[in-house]
Write an enzyme that holds these catalytic residues in place. Structure first.
Site, short mmCIF file in Angstrom:
data_model
loop_
_atom_site.label_atom_id
_atom_site.label_comp_id
_atom_site.label_asym_id
_atom_site.label_seq_id
_atom_site.Cartn_x
_atom_site.Cartn_y
_atom_site.Cartn_z
CE LYS A 1 -4.35 -1.93 1.50
NZ LYS A 1 -5.33 -2.19 2.54
NE ARG B 1 -7.59 -8.30 0.46
CZ ARG B 1 -7.17 -7.53 -0.54
NH1 ARG B 1 -6.12 -6.75 -0.38
NH2 ARG B 1 -7.79 -7.55 -1.70
N1 HH2 Z 1 -7.39 -3.82 0.99
C1 HH2 Z 1 -7.72 -3.81 -0.31
C2 HH2 Z 1 -8.82 -4.56 -0.76
N2 HH2 Z 1 -9.55 -5.31 0.09
N3 HH2 Z 1 -9.95 -6.10 2.27
C3 HH2 Z 1 -9.65 -6.13 3.57
N4 HH2 Z 1 -10.36 -6.87 4.43
N5 HH2 Z 1 -8.59 -5.41 4.06
C4 HH2 Z 1 -7.81 -4.62 3.26
O1 HH2 Z 1 -6.87 -3.97 3.78
C5 HH2 Z 1 -8.13 -4.57 1.87
C6 HH2 Z 1 -9.22 -5.35 1.41
C7 HH2 Z 1 -6.93 -3.01 -1.28
O2 HH2 Z 1 -5.92 -3.75 -1.89
P1 HH2 Z 1 -5.97 -4.44 -3.35
O3 HH2 Z 1 -7.09 -5.43 -3.44
O4 HH2 Z 1 -4.63 -4.99 -3.63
O5 HH2 Z 1 -6.18 -3.24 -4.35
P2 HH2 Z 1 -7.43 -2.70 -5.15
O6 HH2 Z 1 -8.43 -2.22 -4.15
O7 HH2 Z 1 -6.86 -1.60 -6.00
O8 HH2 Z 1 -8.02 -3.81 -5.98
#
Ligand code: HH2
Length: 266
Positions: free
Chosen positions: A206, A241
């Site tokens: 992040k 995660r």
């Molecule tokens: N962060 C993201 C997405 N889902 N769910 C939980 N429970 N906790 C988190 O910190 C979290 C999450 C964001 O990361 P990512 O899926 O890699 O990116 P994007 O939202 O751009 O798809």
């Protein structure tokens, strides 16, 4: 060392999206997504979190039809082999994902507990201030730890009374939080753990890690992500995660088995 460390679960991120901040566009094709899922299984993942809509700051929303089209074939292919969670805050998408084999609803809106209760699946309540389009404009809290903690506990308690069989809480790092808010929350993870609910946390690659590491982009945030996952594990979280499954599994195993003395060769 606490007991929790030995059993920290690794949730692998699998975004079937064109625009996720790190893996966007890599797994849009069903075959590529399933292949990455199988690779994560070989790397030792515990749960694969399949998402069809980016929640990065400023992301454009996706229709439920499109989100279902992206995630359902991937969930159907992977769920016979590994536990799958659906990363969605749309009830229609989460319900279809459960039909396809997902057994955990990872809900960044913390609003789908009634669905988790009726479907008898697990539920993650994540904290977010605002919505992804606008959440990073000017997040404000009085006491960020207190507010996030109390809001999650209220949702989690409600979910238990509704009959959700498995309830996780997640402070939602980066979701309507400044760098200082994120750091305060990470410093207070133990307080969330003391609530008695299993805690999960997502810090992988992040933006705030890029800032803390001296202004590096997503590709160069692996070390900071691992360091932060290790910190979270020492605080007693139950699940991290991550995008980098092999490296995180190695780090968690080292902490849980090797460095506690349990794994010392005879
Ligand atoms: N962060 C993201 C997405 N889902 N769910 C939980 N429970 N906790 C988190 O910190 C979290 C999450 C964001 O990361 P990512 O899926 O890699 O990116 P994007 O939202 O751009 O798809």
């Amino acid at each position: 060392m606490t007991d929790g460390q030995a059993g920290v679960l690794v949730m692998g991120v699998l975004n079937v999206t064109p625009d996720s901040f790190f893996d966007g566009g890599r797994y849009l094709d069903v075959d590529a997504a399933v292949a990455r899922g199988m690779e994560m299984i070989a790397e030792g993942v515990d749960i694969i979190d399949v998402g069809g809509e980016s929640t990065r700051p400023g992301a454009d929303p996706v229709t439920a039809d499109e989100e279902r089209r992206r995630v359902l074939p991937v969930i159907a292919a992977l769920s016979p082999h590994v536990r799958v969670s659906i990363d969605s805050s749309k009830a229609a998408v989460a319900a279809a994902a459960v039909e396809a084999g997902a057994t955990l609803i990872n809900d960044v809106s913390a609003s789908l507990s009634p669905l988790a209760a009726s479907a008898k699946v697990g539920w993650v309540a994540m904290h977010m201030q605002g919505n992804p389009r606008t959440m990073q404009r000017s997040p404000e809290y009085g006491d960020v730890v207190l507010e996030v903690h109390d809001s999650l506990l209220e949702r989690a308690n409600r979910a238990l009374t509704e009959g959700v069989p498995e309830v996780w809480i997640d402070p939602g790092i980066g979701f309507g939080k400044t760098l200082e808010h994120n750091v305060r929350l990470l410093g207070a993870l133990e307080r969330f753990v003391r609530s008695g609910y299993p805690v999960m946390v997502g810090v992988s690659r992040k933006q705030f890690l890029g800032t803390l590491a001296g202004g590096v982009g997503p590709e160069e945030r692996l070390d900071a992500s691992l360091a932060t996952a290790v910190w979270a594990a020492t605080q007693g979280v139950g699940m991290v995660r991550v995008h980098d499954v092999a490296q995180t599994v190695m780090a968690m195993r080292l902490m849980g088995e090797r460095l506690t003395g349990e794994g010392v060769p005879a």
